[in-house]
Design an enzyme around this catalytic site. Sequence first.
Site, PDB file in Angstrom:
ATOM      1  N   ARG A 194       2.634   4.259  17.995  1.00 39.71           N
ATOM      2  CA  ARG A 194       0.796   3.781  18.197  1.00 39.71           C
ATOM      3  C   ARG A 194       0.886   3.659  19.477  1.00 39.71           C
ATOM      4  O   ARG A 194      -0.751   4.072  19.750  1.00 39.71           O
ATOM      5  CB  ARG A 194       0.100   3.727  17.403  1.00 39.71           C
ATOM      6  N   CYS A 211      -2.384   9.500  -1.227  1.00 39.95           N
ATOM      7  CA  CYS A 211      -2.772   9.158  -0.273  1.00 39.95           C
ATOM      8  C   CYS A 211      -3.543  10.184   0.727  1.00 39.95           C
ATOM      9  O   CYS A 211      -3.974  10.651   2.040  1.00 39.95           O
ATOM     10  CB  CYS A 211      -0.989   9.644   0.810  1.00 39.95           C
ATOM     11  N   LYS A 258       0.765  -0.705  -0.288  1.00 39.20           N
ATOM     12  CA  LYS A 258      -0.098  -0.372   0.061  1.00 39.20           C
ATOM     13  C   LYS A 258       0.755   1.034   0.160  1.00 39.20           C
ATOM     14  O   LYS A 258       0.297   2.478  -0.115  1.00 39.20           O
ATOM     15  CB  LYS A 258      -1.040   0.357   0.875  1.00 39.20           C
ATOM     16  N   ASP A 259       2.091   0.919   0.425  1.00 35.63           N
ATOM     17  CA  ASP A 259       3.062   2.102   0.084  1.00 35.63           C
ATOM     18  C   ASP A 259       3.532   2.503  -0.872  1.00 35.63           C
ATOM     19  O   ASP A 259       4.253   3.721  -1.258  1.00 35.63           O
ATOM     20  CB  ASP A 259       3.908   2.032   1.636  1.00 35.63           C
ATOM     21  N   ARG A 288      -8.989   7.961   4.832  1.00 38.01           N
ATOM     22  CA  ARG A 288      -9.776   7.468   4.943  1.00 38.01           C
ATOM     23  C   ARG A 288     -10.563   6.450   6.012  1.00 38.01           C
ATOM     24  O   ARG A 288     -11.845   6.767   5.975  1.00 38.01           O
ATOM     25  CB  ARG A 288      -9.064   5.793   2.949  1.00 38.01           C
ATOM     26  N   ARG A 289      -9.647   6.308   6.992  1.00 40.38           N
ATOM     27  CA  ARG A 289      -9.467   6.147   8.377  1.00 40.38           C
ATOM     28  C   ARG A 289     -11.224   7.491   9.049  1.00 40.38           C
ATOM     29  O   ARG A 289     -12.017   6.704   9.175  1.00 40.38           O
ATOM     30  CB  ARG A 289      -8.518   5.359   9.122  1.00 40.38           C
ATOM     31  N   ARG A 324       0.379   9.634  13.704  1.00 42.21           N
ATOM     32  CA  ARG A 324       1.440   9.056  13.271  1.00 42.21           C
ATOM     33  C   ARG A 324       2.831   7.574  14.394  1.00 42.21           C
ATOM     34  O   ARG A 324       2.695   8.118  15.395  1.00 42.21           O
ATOM     35  CB  ARG A 324       2.444   9.899  12.531  1.00 42.21           C
TER      36      ARG A 324
END
Length: 321
Positions: free
Chosen positions: A169, A269, A86-87, A137-138, A163
């Site tokens: 996190r 992104c 996904k990166d 998105r989240r 982040r």
Amino acid sequence: MTKTFTIGTRGSLLALTQTNVVKQQLESLARQEKKDIVFHIQTIKTKGDQIVDKPLWMIDGKDFFTKELDDSLGRRDIDLVVHSYKDLGRERPDFCSLAAITQRTFPHDILLLTKETKEKILRGEKKQLSVGTSSPRRTYLLQKNLALFLPHFEGEVQCSNLRGNVNSRLEKLRNGQYDAIVLAMAGIHRLSLQEASLKELTLLLKDLDFMLLPLTYFPGAAAQGALAIEMHREGDPELKDLLQKIHHLPTANEVALERASFDKYGGGCHLAVGLTAQKAGENTILIERGINSNKEEISEQEISPSLSTIENLLKKHQAIF
């Protein structure tokens, strides 16, 4: 004569863990085929690792987690790179060859919260829920849908910037900076596969509770949960052959569809769109939810008759050499 190949990776616990998983797969294959091959890991710090106080969409430039790795591969300082797929942006350097996509287990997001917060929600005492995430998105999907899945919760879901690597996190959740955080389930799963990372993960998850967010309401980022392994286009043929043997075609087909579908909305992104494709018998189900760049809501679930109907799309977006 022994051949030695160097694997490049970011230096976070998750990046190192998933790279070690791939390294062990390749070493096992080499032993089975009686090949005298040795793999070493080299950590490389990227821009995305250095700037952790802003969401990625607020940072100028692109390829936040790949440029330094790409440069090293281009110089032939390393032989292959393990990426979270996904990166990877759509535009890759000419010398990069996508040699393998490994099997995906979880495309889901996972909500983690303290047991104290959960009890307050269940008692109807929580009027506002602070959720840590830096993903547009989240943020959109959580604020729109999360309350539907929290019994007795009639308050507001608010998302705040989060982040850092998985460890930091989780520490921020544990020390009370957030009521809950959202991570990719694939990362948690991979950390459980290695003894050292499992030990650290177990401590970080102590006294936390979780909810695996349903894909129908919370589809992941395009290609979330899949690993992409790149090598130099002019790299060693024996390495290329070994990598092809850990390539997982069903996963490659699913993520190719997700990435191609994401592109039709413009990509990037900053885009608050989740897409998850999954094979179901002879069909492929593609779930799309979010909001596009024109602020129009996206809520679609498509069923394809079979993967053969999207062959041209997959050939265009699945550059396996």
